[in-house]
Enzyme design. Structure first.
Site, PDB file in Angstrom:
ATOM      1  N   SER A 128     112.000  56.423 106.405  1.00  0.00           N
ATOM      2  CA  SER A 128     113.154  55.537 106.530  1.00  0.00           C
ATOM      3  C   SER A 128     114.345  56.306 107.069  1.00  0.00           C
ATOM      4  O   SER A 128     114.485  57.518 106.844  1.00  0.00           O
ATOM      5  CB  SER A 128     113.493  54.997 105.141  1.00  0.00           C
ATOM      6  OG  SER A 128     114.781  54.450 105.115  1.00  0.00           O
ATOM      7  N   TYR A 154     115.280  56.417  95.590  1.00  0.00           N
ATOM      8  CA  TYR A 154     114.378  55.872  96.617  1.00  0.00           C
ATOM      9  C   TYR A 154     114.419  56.750  97.870  1.00  0.00           C
ATOM     10  O   TYR A 154     113.383  57.168  98.397  1.00  0.00           O
ATOM     11  CB  TYR A 154     114.768  54.426  96.971  1.00  0.00           C
ATOM     12  CG  TYR A 154     114.282  54.012  98.326  1.00  0.00           C
ATOM     13  CD1 TYR A 154     112.925  53.764  98.546  1.00  0.00           C
ATOM     14  CD2 TYR A 154     115.147  53.933  99.420  1.00  0.00           C
ATOM     15  CE1 TYR A 154     112.466  53.428  99.806  1.00  0.00           C
ATOM     16  CE2 TYR A 154     114.695  53.606 100.679  1.00  0.00           C
ATOM     17  CZ  TYR A 154     113.356  53.355 100.869  1.00  0.00           C
ATOM     18  OH  TYR A 154     112.903  53.049 102.127  1.00  0.00           O
ATOM     19  N   LYS A 158     111.527  59.401  99.917  1.00  0.00           N
ATOM     20  CA  LYS A 158     111.148  59.471 101.334  1.00  0.00           C
ATOM     21  C   LYS A 158     111.349  60.900 101.859  1.00  0.00           C
ATOM     22  O   LYS A 158     110.536  61.412 102.626  1.00  0.00           O
ATOM     23  CB  LYS A 158     111.951  58.460 102.158  1.00  0.00           C
ATOM     24  CG  LYS A 158     111.590  57.013 101.857  1.00  0.00           C
ATOM     25  CD  LYS A 158     110.132  56.697 102.188  1.00  0.00           C
ATOM     26  CE  LYS A 158     109.716  55.324 101.742  1.00  0.00           C
ATOM     27  NZ  LYS A 158     108.266  55.067 101.857  1.00  0.00           N
TER      28      LYS A 158
HETATM   29  N1  UFG Z   1     124.990  43.494 103.001  1.00  0.00           N
HETATM   30  C1  UFG Z   1     125.986  42.602 102.626  1.00  0.00           C
HETATM   31  N2  UFG Z   1     125.685  41.658 101.707  1.00  0.00           N
HETATM   32  C2  UFG Z   1     124.444  41.549 101.134  1.00  0.00           C
HETATM   33  C3  UFG Z   1     123.435  42.450 101.527  1.00  0.00           C
HETATM   34  C4  UFG Z   1     123.754  43.417 102.467  1.00  0.00           C
HETATM   35  O1  UFG Z   1     127.104  42.672 103.114  1.00  0.00           O
HETATM   36  O2  UFG Z   1     124.245  40.676 100.277  1.00  0.00           O
HETATM   37  C5  UFG Z   1     125.307  44.520 103.995  1.00  0.00           C
HETATM   38  C6  UFG Z   1     125.178  45.920 103.445  1.00  0.00           C
HETATM   39  O3  UFG Z   1     126.361  46.306 102.806  1.00  0.00           O
HETATM   40  C7  UFG Z   1     124.887  46.697 104.711  1.00  0.00           C
HETATM   41  C8  UFG Z   1     124.115  45.721 105.580  1.00  0.00           C
HETATM   42  O4  UFG Z   1     124.377  44.439 105.031  1.00  0.00           O
HETATM   43  O5  UFG Z   1     126.073  47.002 105.355  1.00  0.00           O
HETATM   44  C9  UFG Z   1     122.631  45.956 105.564  1.00  0.00           C
HETATM   45  O6  UFG Z   1     122.191  46.037 104.219  1.00  0.00           O
HETATM   46  P1  UFG Z   1     120.658  46.057 103.822  1.00  0.00           P
HETATM   47  O7  UFG Z   1     120.587  46.159 102.334  1.00  0.00           O
HETATM   48  O8  UFG Z   1     119.928  44.937 104.471  1.00  0.00           O
HETATM   49  O9  UFG Z   1     120.140  47.364 104.521  1.00  0.00           O
HETATM   50  P2  UFG Z   1     120.542  48.879 104.263  1.00  0.00           P
HETATM   51  O10 UFG Z   1     120.964  49.389 105.587  1.00  0.00           O
HETATM   52  O11 UFG Z   1     121.450  49.095 103.156  1.00  0.00           O
HETATM   53  O12 UFG Z   1     119.154  49.407 103.718  1.00  0.00           O
HETATM   54  C10 UFG Z   1     118.163  49.720 104.566  1.00  0.00           C
HETATM   55  C11 UFG Z   1     116.786  49.579 103.896  1.00  0.00           C
HETATM   56  C12 UFG Z   1     116.572  50.637 102.874  1.00  0.00           C
HETATM   57  C13 UFG Z   1     116.976  51.967 103.408  1.00  0.00           C
HETATM   58  C14 UFG Z   1     118.396  51.910 103.864  1.00  0.00           C
HETATM   59  C15 UFG Z   1     119.033  53.178 104.199  1.00  0.00           C
HETATM   60  O13 UFG Z   1     116.633  48.323 103.275  1.00  0.00           O
HETATM   61  O14 UFG Z   1     115.214  50.644 102.526  1.00  0.00           O
HETATM   62  O15 UFG Z   1     118.428  51.013 104.936  1.00  0.00           O
HETATM   63  O16 UFG Z   1     118.868  53.587 105.433  1.00  0.00           O
HETATM   64  F1  UFG Z   1     116.871  52.904 102.478  1.00  0.00           F
END
Ligand code: UFG
Length: 342
Positions: A128, A154, A158
């Site tokens: 990831s 998590y 990785k």
């Molecule tokens: N977000 C919101 N509201 C929500 C959910 C997400 O504003 O209800 C925002 C988050 O703050 C972030 C973006 O949407 O800015 C993307 O969030 P995600 O949770 O969809 O994805 P992430 O980038 O945080 O997480 C992903 C993967 C993980 C991985 C991570 C880190 O889901 O498995 O990238 O690289 F670890």
């Protein structure tokens, strides 16, 4: 089937796993799913059977149970392994670190050990972009960008997983292992028969958006509006899950041409960043409806902006994303609508 090119797909009933199963079929492989369905549904198998018009081979096995896992290596002669089976919720991993370390690392160790015993040389490992943590001074990361301390258990599983693989290869093991660092997979198969199926309340943005739009959830909270990005919300590299799935097939085919005892790492993204607000706007256009959302506080651990340099994927694997964010959001919404109508 005597001449089948069996590929073991651990976690094959999961989100990326199930889409990869389709790609494997379409490229002449016979995937064998190992999944204990603790975080996925049997309905995924039905969806896969409709898409592929074939009986899906699957076994309900916990990859952390060495003896049970070994049975599948006795039953089938694999030409490759794609190891997805792992937990992936960042927040949950902070609350239950032991569960994460045990599951994600035991599963990988068993997989590597059995691959050596049964001489299955080609392995693709699900990593990831979380391994980059908060990259210092850059938003676009290459595979050589230094790995930062993980900001969740998590993420650490990785990082450690990648290190275990490097150590195993350094020990001279007759394995070839490709580590794919996914950015943000979204979307669904264009038939709407498989897609992201989070159990309980989703953590990730896209399922949260579509479930809010359909009325399962009340309102999307956009985590933070004061980040140093062009519109104040976080920027990510959203990549269509079918493109991610295809990267595994390209990866396997590439591995099969390599000499033994090697490992390499490749970013899987589009190379383009999209902000949370942009996602909302694209969604509203695609779905022709307004989304109920408001700004809230920042979520702990979120990196302001990160996207992939995808040069290596193109050069090494001859892979690049064929679909854009709009296509992915369209397919995610189609999947949500189809589920509601079932
Ligand atoms: N977000 C919101 N509201 C929500 C959910 C997400 O504003 O209800 C925002 C988050 O703050 C972030 C973006 O949407 O800015 C993307 O969030 P995600 O949770 O969809 O994805 P992430 O980038 O945080 O997480 C992903 C993967 C993980 C991985 C991570 C880190 O889901 O498995 O990238 O690289 F670890």
């Amino acid at each position: 089937m005597k001449d089948s090119k069996y590929i073991l797909v651990t976690g094959g009933a999961g989100y990326i796993g199930s889409h990869t199963v389709v790609e494997l079929y379409e490229n002449g492989f016979t995937p064998v799913i190992v999944d204990d369905f603790r975080n996925s549904h049997y309905s995924v198998i039905e969806g896969l059977e409709k898409i592929t018009k074939t009986d899906i081979i699957y076994r309900k096995i916990d990859v952390c149970n060495f003896n049970a896992f070994e049975n599948i290596f006795i039953e089938f002669s694999f030409v490759g392994i794609i190891h997805f089976a792992a937990y992936k919720a960042v927040g949950e991993s902070v609350l239950e670190p032991i569960k994460y370390y045990r599951n994600n690392l035991d599963g990988l160790l068993n997989c590597l050990e059995l691959a050596q015993i049964y001489k299955v040389h080609d392995i693709v490992f699900s990593s990831s972009c979380t391994v980059y943590g908060e990259p210092k001074g850059v938003n676009v990361v290459t595979e050589n960008t230094s790995v930062q301390p993980a900001n969740s258990p998590y993420g650490n599983t990785k990082q450690i997983g990648e290190e275990i693989i490097n150590d195993v290869i350094n020990s001279g093991a007759e394995l070839k292992i490709l580590k794919l660092r996914y950015f943000n997979p979204i979307g669904a198969h264009d038939t709407g028969l498989i897609g992201e199926l989070p159990i309980g309340k989703p953590n990730n943005l896209l399922p949260y958006v579509t479930q809010t739009a359909i009325g399962t959830l009340e309102k999307l909270i956009v985590f933070g509006n004061d980040y140093p990005t062009h519109d104040g919300t976080c920027v990510r590299d959203y990549v269509h899950v079918c493109d991610v799935a295809n990267a595994h097939v390209k990866g396997l085919e590439w591995l099969m041409k390599q000499n033994s005892n090697m490992t390499d790492t490749v970013n899987i993204g589009t190379g383009k960043g999209t902000s949370v607000l942009e996602i909302i706007h694209i969604f509203e256009k695609v779905s022709e409806q307004l989304l109920n959302w408001e700004f809230g506080n920042r979520r702990e651990g979120d990196v302001p902006e990160i996207y992939a340099d995808v040069t290596k994927a193109e050069q090494l694997l001859d892979w690049k994303a064929n679909r854009n964010v709009k296509d992915a959001i369209f397919d995610a919404w189609n999947w949500e609508l189809k589920r509601r109508n079932e």
